[in-house]
Design an enzyme around this catalytic site. Structure first.
Site, PDB file in Angstrom:
ATOM      1  N   ASN A  19       0.873  -1.186   0.000  1.00 41.10           N
ATOM      2  CA  ASN A  19       0.000   0.000   0.000  1.00 41.10           C
ATOM      3  C   ASN A  19       0.903   1.227   0.000  1.00 41.10           C
ATOM      4  O   ASN A  19       1.474   1.584   1.032  1.00 41.10           O
ATOM      5  CB  ASN A  19      -0.889  -0.034   1.258  1.00 41.10           C
ATOM      6  N   TRP A  20       1.025   1.836  -1.160  1.00 43.02           N
ATOM      7  CA  TRP A  20       1.955   2.969  -1.284  1.00 43.02           C
ATOM      8  C   TRP A  20       1.396   4.248  -0.655  1.00 43.02           C
ATOM      9  O   TRP A  20       2.110   5.246  -0.551  1.00 43.02           O
ATOM     10  CB  TRP A  20       2.273   3.223  -2.757  1.00 43.02           C
ATOM     11  N   LYS A  21       0.133   4.267  -0.339  1.00 45.78           N
ATOM     12  CA  LYS A  21      -0.519   5.470   0.214  1.00 45.78           C
ATOM     13  C   LYS A  21      -0.242   6.679  -0.693  1.00 45.78           C
ATOM     14  O   LYS A  21      -0.157   6.511  -1.908  1.00 45.78           O
ATOM     15  CB  LYS A  21      -0.063   5.714   1.648  1.00 45.78           C
ATOM     16  N   HIS A 104      -9.561   0.831   4.797  1.00 42.99           N
ATOM     17  CA  HIS A 104      -8.314   1.100   5.517  1.00 42.99           C
ATOM     18  C   HIS A 104      -8.607   2.069   6.667  1.00 42.99           C
ATOM     19  O   HIS A 104      -9.441   2.963   6.536  1.00 42.99           O
ATOM     20  CB  HIS A 104      -7.284   1.691   4.559  1.00 42.99           C
ATOM     21  N   GLU A 106      -7.113   4.560   7.714  1.00 40.74           N
ATOM     22  CA  GLU A 106      -6.949   5.980   7.366  1.00 40.74           C
ATOM     23  C   GLU A 106      -8.198   6.503   6.648  1.00 40.74           C
ATOM     24  O   GLU A 106      -8.591   7.656   6.813  1.00 40.74           O
ATOM     25  CB  GLU A 106      -5.675   6.175   6.528  1.00 40.74           C
ATOM     26  N   GLU A 187      -5.598  -5.178  10.463  1.00 38.36           N
ATOM     27  CA  GLU A 187      -4.602  -4.128  10.684  1.00 38.36           C
ATOM     28  C   GLU A 187      -4.923  -3.387  11.984  1.00 38.36           C
ATOM     29  O   GLU A 187      -5.734  -2.448  11.971  1.00 38.36           O
ATOM     30  CB  GLU A 187      -4.612  -3.134   9.529  1.00 38.36           C
ATOM     31  N   GLY A 193       2.227   2.007  10.899  1.00 42.24           N
ATOM     32  CA  GLY A 193       3.215   3.079  10.806  1.00 42.24           C
ATOM     33  C   GLY A 193       3.906   3.418  12.106  1.00 42.24           C
ATOM     34  O   GLY A 193       4.592   4.437  12.205  1.00 42.24           O
ATOM     35  N   SER A 233       3.125  -2.339  10.463  1.00 41.20           N
ATOM     36  CA  SER A 233       4.559  -2.382  10.765  1.00 41.20           C
ATOM     37  C   SER A 233       5.215  -3.719  10.413  1.00 41.20           C
ATOM     38  O   SER A 233       6.124  -4.172  11.119  1.00 41.20           O
ATOM     39  CB  SER A 233       4.817  -2.016  12.233  1.00 41.20           C
ATOM     40  N   GLY A 254       2.737  -1.214   4.356  1.00 48.21           N
ATOM     41  CA  GLY A 254       2.815   0.206   4.027  1.00 48.21           C
ATOM     42  C   GLY A 254       4.248   0.628   3.793  1.00 48.21           C
ATOM     43  O   GLY A 254       4.816   0.432   2.719  1.00 48.21           O
ATOM     44  N   GLY A 255       4.880   1.184   4.816  1.00 48.61           N
ATOM     45  CA  GLY A 255       6.214   1.771   4.695  1.00 48.61           C
ATOM     46  C   GLY A 255       7.241   0.861   4.029  1.00 48.61           C
ATOM     47  O   GLY A 255       8.003   1.307   3.157  1.00 48.61           O
TER      48      GLY A 255
HETATM   49  C1  PEP Z   1      -0.900   0.156   6.133  1.00 52.45           C
HETATM   50  O1  PEP Z   1      -1.098   1.363   6.208  1.00 52.45           O
HETATM   51  O2  PEP Z   1      -1.703  -0.564   5.513  1.00 52.45           O
HETATM   52  C2  PEP Z   1       0.268  -0.392   6.785  1.00 52.45           C
HETATM   53  C3  PEP Z   1       0.257  -1.653   7.075  1.00 52.45           C
HETATM   54  O3  PEP Z   1       1.297   0.484   7.049  1.00 52.45           O
HETATM   55  P1  PEP Z   1       2.711   0.129   7.716  1.00 52.45           P
HETATM   56  O4  PEP Z   1       3.186  -1.179   7.120  1.00 52.45           O
HETATM   57  O5  PEP Z   1       3.595   1.260   7.362  1.00 52.45           O
HETATM   58  O6  PEP Z   1       2.475  -0.019   9.183  1.00 52.45           O
END
Ligand code: PEP
Length: 272
Positions: A19-21, A104, A106, A187, A193, A233, A254-255
């Site tokens: 997920n590049w956001k 999600h 967010e 999640e 994050g 994470s 994500g990251g």
């Molecule tokens: C996400 O936002 O879907 C996510 C899992 O982010 P991160 O891996 O950065 O925690």
């Protein structure tokens, strides 16, 4: 109802979604895709990336004939009409998307996405033969006060209502198997994050609960075959332990999906 684990995890093809956001402009995205495509093949797993909407079509073109799945981070549940700024499922499909993230945290917290909307989005995506990656998860306060179980059940039931009204969902990797046509992503909001993850026991406990809830709502066969991803994470360092859990079928990342090295290591952690 406890999950009896009667179907082996190995029957479900693992999947990793990046997920590049709101990250990676065109040239950065191109460089990352090129690097991923130069990397080793990953026949044991489905792998996908969800870029910013305007790059979905370009990323699909760059991915060319590779098995890399390209998806979107959001969708609207109406197909067309007076909905300024929205994008319906068929438009995503025309751009080359084969999956879409919905619900999600967010989107839920920053943009008011409700369980009802998530259910409608799931239904609309399946109707357009796009695979929903439907996210659920609790806050730290909800975990601490024990309300996470009711919350997760309500979130999952809303998703199930979107699936239940679909007679014939399909999937990019397995057209013959309707249950493979949707992924659930657990999640925990407090893990997204933050660099903090639940313990392996906590992750497995929730995933087993989700599978049992799916069995209650949509039947045991459906539950057995549905891929339940963990997200929050996930890194190159912790992926192997998390992905080895019996009811974890992959990761929403994500990251760590923004760099080819860490993303590829996470994909590799799912090989047998
Ligand atoms: C996400 O936002 O879907 C996510 C899992 O982010 P991160 O891996 O950065 O925690």
């Amino acid at each position: 109802m406890p999950w009896d684990g009667s179907r082996k995890k190995s029957m479900r093809k693992p999947i990793v979604i990046g997920n590049w956001k709101l990250n990676l402009h065109r040239e950065e995205a191109r460089a990352l895709i090129d690097e991923l495509l130069r990397g080793p093949a990953h026949p044991w797993a489905d792998v996908g990336v969800a870029p910013v909407l305007t790059l979905v079509e370009a990323v699909k073109t760059w991915a060319n004939k590779s098995p890399l799945l390209v998806g979107a981070q959001n969708v609207f549940y109406e197909e067309k009409g007076a909905f300024t700024g929205e994008c319906g499922p068929r438009f995503l499909a025309e751009a080359g998307a084969s999956f879409c993230i919905v619900g999600h945290s967010e989107r839920r917290t920053l943009f008011g996405e409700t369980n009802d909307m998530v259910g409608k989005k799931v239904q609309a995506l399946l109707k357009a033969s796009l695979m929903p990656v439907a996210c659920i998860g609790e806050t730290l306060a909800q975990r601490k006060d024990g309300s996470l179980w009711d919350l997760l059940k309500a979130q999952l039931k809303a998703i199930a209502s979107g699936i239940g009204s679909q007679s014939n969902p399909s999937n990019p990797s397995n057209q013959a198997n309707p249950a493979m046509g949707i992924c659930i992503a657990y999640e925990p909001i407090w893990a997204i994050g933050t660099g903090v993850t639940p313990t392996a026991n906590e992750v497995e406990e929730v995933h087993a609960f989700l599978r049992a809830t799916l069995a209650e709502t949509l039947g045991k066969a459906f539950a057995n075959e549905t891929r339940i991803l963990y997200g929050g994470s996930v890194t190159a360092d912790n992926a192997k332990a998390l992905m080895a859990l019996p009811n974890v079928d992959g990761a929403l990342v994500g990251g760590a999906s923004l760099k080819a090295g860490s993303f590829s290591t996470i994909v590799a952690s799912l090989s047998a």
